[in-house]
Design an enzyme around this catalytic site. Structure first.
Site, PDB file in Angstrom:
ATOM      1  N   GLU A 210       0.623  -1.272   0.241  1.00 54.52           N
ATOM      2  CA  GLU A 210      -0.023  -0.090   0.038  1.00 54.52           C
ATOM      3  C   GLU A 210       0.776   1.361  -0.072  1.00 54.52           C
ATOM      4  OE1 GLU A 210      -3.750   1.951   2.455  1.00 54.52           O
ATOM      5  OE2 GLU A 210      -2.353   0.707   3.625  1.00 54.52           O
TER       6      GLU A 210
ATOM      7  N   LYS B  82      -9.625   1.519  -2.648  1.00 51.71           N
ATOM      8  CA  LYS B  82      -9.915   1.041  -1.193  1.00 51.71           C
ATOM      9  C   LYS B  82     -11.305   1.433  -0.637  1.00 51.71           C
ATOM     10  CE  LYS B  82      -7.705   1.140   3.389  1.00 51.71           C
ATOM     11  NZ  LYS B  82      -6.387   1.792   4.080  1.00 51.71           N
TER      12      LYS B  82
ATOM     13  N   CYS C  98      -5.307  -3.248   2.708  1.00 50.54           N
ATOM     14  CA  CYS C  98      -4.700  -3.014   3.860  1.00 50.54           C
ATOM     15  C   CYS C  98      -6.022  -2.955   5.044  1.00 50.54           C
ATOM     16  CB  CYS C  98      -4.177  -1.502   4.360  1.00 50.54           C
ATOM     17  SG  CYS C  98      -3.402  -1.291   5.838  1.00 50.54           S
TER      18      CYS C  98
END
Length: 277
Positions: free
Chosen positions: A40, A115, A156
């Site tokens: 990330e 995300k 993440c």
């Protein structure tokens, strides 16, 4: 399939991060990897958002993305660029997006994933994060073909939401990518456990390339880039430090594992629970 994982300590200068990425892609190709996975925020780790704003651009101008595409083409390798902070042209709020990319060996962008789950949390009296104050969340789960596999994309904090991985495996994913910049306290407590759980639930490989160490902006990340097989066994743990790790994935294990524990096939849709009074 032979894969490579880049464990990085990205800083506040995209030029330097691009230089490191270029070297890592070349090394991965020299090691005969079919694909390299990066963490990330490969291109920029900077919690000073005023300073970061000077280094965040659109896709067309992002030097790290341009480097990844050029090096993928030069080396003939797939690149799963964990994520970049980019300006989204269709974002009316003028927020950035935390976007993951899959780049083909001819340098083309095959897939993009923004995300979905943004990290808004207080970790203690002196540490908090409000990702949503600067970033707009995504809305769509994304899978894409890579050689003989189907790759499911996540980033993440998504790791804590198993429903996303159910959607990815329902769409055919047999490899799940989880690029991350996990904090040290949460990394020690939850990183390995959650990655192994997602692999076991999905009967899929989980590949998690991570940031590591003390960063220029003052934050510390956990490292321990990991590959987990569909049975939940750890095939690679890069521990501390930065560099490149290699791992072989036997994709036959996906169907073997799902035959032994057919959790994916046995999933049932159900109504919301009735609250009894």
């Amino acid at each position: 399939m032979k894969i490579a994982l880049a464990q990085m300590n990205s800083g506040i200068d995209p030029k330097e991060n691009a230089r490191q990425l270029s070297s890592l892609i070349a090394q991965a190709a020299a090691g005969d990897a079919a694909i390299i996975f990066t963490p990330e925020m490969t291109g920029l780790v900077d919690r000073d958002r005023s300073r970061a704003a000077r280094n965040i651009s659109t896709e067309a101008d992002d030097m790290v993305l341009l480097t990844a595409r050029s090096e993928a083409r030069k080396a003939g390798i797939w690149v799963q660029l964990g994520s970049l902070a980019v300006k989204a042209s269709n974002n009316l709020e003028e927020k950035w997006v935390n976007r993951s990319y899959l780049i083909s060996p001819d340098g083309e962008i095959i897939a993009r994933y923004d995300k979905i789950h943004l990290f808004d949390v207080d970790l203690g009296p002196d540490e908090s994060s409000r990702e949503s104050s600067a970033y707009a969340g995504g809305h769509n789960a994304v899978v894409a073909p890579v050689s003989d596999a189907t790759l499911g994309l996540s980033i993440c904090y998504d790791l804590r939401f198993p429903g996303l991985y159910e959607a990815l495996t329902d769409a055919g994913a047999d490899i799940l990518s989880v690029p991350a910049a996990f904090t040290v306290p949460t990394g020690r407590a939850h990183w390995e456990i959650l990655l192994r759980a997602r692999a076991i639930e999905a009967g899929a490989f989980v590949v998690a390339a991570a940031q590591y160490g003390q960063h220029e902006d003052g934050r510390s990340t956990y490292g321990h880039s990991i590959v987990v097989d569909p049975w939940g066994e750890i095939l690679l743990d890069m521990g501390e430090g930065n560099g490149l790790g290699f791992c072989e994935l036997d994709l036959r294990k996906v169907q073997e594992t799902r035959s032994r524990i057919p959790a994916v096939a046995n999933r049932k849709k159900f109504k919301m629970p009735v609250k009894m009074t």
